[in-house]
Scaffold this active site. Structure first.
Site, short mmCIF file in Angstrom:
data_model
loop_
_atom_site.label_atom_id
_atom_site.label_comp_id
_atom_site.label_asym_id
_atom_site.label_seq_id
_atom_site.Cartn_x
_atom_site.Cartn_y
_atom_site.Cartn_z
N HIS A 51 93.05 124.92 39.69
CA HIS A 51 92.62 126.08 38.68
C HIS A 51 93.85 126.75 38.29
O HIS A 51 94.96 126.88 38.93
CB HIS A 51 91.62 126.75 39.41
CG HIS A 51 90.18 126.12 39.67
ND1 HIS A 51 89.04 126.70 39.80
CD2 HIS A 51 89.83 124.86 39.26
CE1 HIS A 51 88.13 125.91 39.92
NE2 HIS A 51 88.55 124.88 39.53
N GLU A 53 94.66 129.94 38.25
CA GLU A 53 95.03 131.14 39.37
C GLU A 53 96.00 130.38 40.29
O GLU A 53 96.91 130.94 40.73
CB GLU A 53 94.01 131.70 40.17
CG GLU A 53 92.85 132.60 39.19
CD GLU A 53 91.86 131.59 38.99
OE1 GLU A 53 90.67 132.21 38.79
OE2 GLU A 53 91.88 130.48 38.59
N SER A 169 81.23 105.02 1.72
CA SER A 169 81.74 106.10 1.92
C SER A 169 83.27 106.15 2.17
O SER A 169 83.76 106.93 2.69
CB SER A 169 81.10 107.00 3.00
OG SER A 169 81.20 105.95 4.56
N ARG A 208 93.47 106.54 16.91
CA ARG A 208 94.52 105.54 16.45
C ARG A 208 95.65 106.39 15.65
O ARG A 208 96.83 105.87 15.61
CB ARG A 208 94.08 104.66 15.50
CG ARG A 208 92.95 103.66 16.20
CD ARG A 208 92.24 102.91 15.32
NE ARG A 208 91.91 102.99 13.87
CZ ARG A 208 90.59 103.66 13.83
NH1 ARG A 208 89.98 103.89 14.66
NH2 ARG A 208 90.20 104.10 12.48
N GLU A 298 79.05 111.80 14.51
CA GLU A 298 79.65 111.40 13.42
C GLU A 298 78.64 110.36 12.79
O GLU A 298 79.23 109.27 12.01
CB GLU A 298 80.99 110.43 13.64
CG GLU A 298 82.18 111.38 14.12
CD GLU A 298 83.63 110.67 13.86
OE1 GLU A 298 83.67 109.72 13.40
OE2 GLU A 298 84.51 111.25 14.45
#
Length: 366
Positions: A51, A53, A169, A208, A298
């Site tokens: 962690h 700390e 698209s 990619r 997505e």
């Protein structure tokens, strides 16, 4: 107070360095100050690792008497993959610990502060709290809603369409926007699409165009209508990184064996009122069983509309191009019509120009 803000800002910058590597753990940074000088800094570098700390304290010889420790999240008090940070701080005896925000994890919440104060350490909580909460909005959602933080991403034309009626698209956004998307992919835990997107676009859903790790890939395929030759099922890392959710009924058809013969993970989930996979149950399973803290959506209009109507979207990222096509599919084509008088669910967080496109990030307004 101003010096506290300055040191906490440094701690938040440290925390940001762990992005993409620590989920489903939070992003945490730590700064140790003595005689108004930073003597050590640290951050949580990877899931299961030291962690923040611990990372900072390990750079200091001896105890922390005379020091102030700045940490972006309340020190933990439970044994997980590492020992409790609150106990380590008690052992090292700093004069003061400054904390940006309380830990939303019910196992920790308030206990770290109590442990430190109970051992005579001065504690201040709430320095740059809003900034810390924004930094860890993913972790907060995981803890409070028992599901991943969901970011919906899509490109749209200037007149608001994400695809033509025939679902064509490619490419609405510019190349630099697509590079930016791959950077986002490298920072999330998984990408989710529907079976329609797999059939129409045959996406690879990997990283990619930038350096970075590939996220896991998740497909909602209620009736397992996925082409057996798709990238999702056949890419080199498919066995390790792809998870397919279908309904309990679909679990019994022969296609399941074909997918499993490829080494793919197929999991059945109860169906919703429309006979499709229950997305809420999928999200719960992704967090609890697969440690998916941040999910990138997505999918196409149907999936975006479903997640919007279920109120499962926490953030929307849009890439708007200067193209105009006159008609097509809107991102939320299939939601029930609403009135303009209703309060918006999202507010603009940031906006930037990327080559010919405009990138906007919208976050929950409530």
């Amino acid at each position: 107070m101003s010096s506290d803000n300055g040191y906490m800002k440094l701690a938040l910058e440290q925390a940001e360095l762990g992005r993409g590597n620590v989920s489903p753990n939070p992003l945490v940074g730590c700064i140790i100050v003595k005689d108004e000088k930073v003597i050590a800094s640290g951050y949580h570098k990877e899931f299961g690792g030291a962690h923040a700390e611990v990372d900072a304290i390990n750079k200091v010889n001896g105890d922390l008497v005379g020091c102030t420790v700045y940490v972006t999240l309340e020190p933990c008090t439970h044994h997980g993959k590492t020992p409790p940070c609150a106990d380590l701080l008690v052992e090292k005896k700093p004069d003061r610990v400054v904390i940006a925000m309380e830990d939303p994890n019910p196992i920790v919440k308030g206990n770290g502060v109590s442990t430190l104060r109970g051992n005579g350490i001065e504690v201040t909580v709430g320095i740059l709290e809003a900034e810390a909460k924004k930094l860890n909005r993913v972790f907060i959602t995981n803890m409070n809603k028992n599901r991943p933080f969901v970011t919906a991403k899509f490109a749209i034309t200037m007149d608001g369409f994400m695809a033509q009626r025939d679902h064509e698209s490619k490419w609405i956004s510019c190349e630099k926007s697509r590079i930016d998307v791959h950077k986002i992919r490298s920072e999330v835990d998984a990408i989710l699409v529907g079976s329609g997107t797999v059939r129409q676009d045959n996406p690879m859903l990997n990283v990619r165009l930038v350096e970075g790790r590939n996220p896991k890939r998740v497909a909602l395929a209620s009736h397992l209508q996925l082409p057996l030759n798709s990238h999702l099922l056949n890419d080199e890392d498919s066995k390790e990184s792809t998870l397919i959710y279908c309904t309990n009924e679909a679990q019994n058809i022969k296609l399941v064996d074909q997918f499993r013969d490829k080494g793919l993970k197929v999991k059945s989930i109860s169906k919703n009122s429309k006979g499709k996979v229950d997305s809420s149950l999928v999200l719960f399973d992704l967090l609890k069983e697969h440690q998916i803290g941040h999910l990138l959506l997505e999918g196409g209009s149907k999936l975006l509309s479903e997640f919007y109507e279920l109120d499962l979207i926490d953030e929307i990222i849009t890439y708007q191009s200067p193209k105009i096509i006159g008609q097509g599919l809107s991102p939320f084509e299939y939601i029930s019509p609403t009135k303009l008088t209703l309060e918006s669910r999202f507010q603009l967080d940031s906006i930037e120009k990327i080559d010919s496109d405009v990138k906007a990030i919208w976050t929950r307004s409530k």
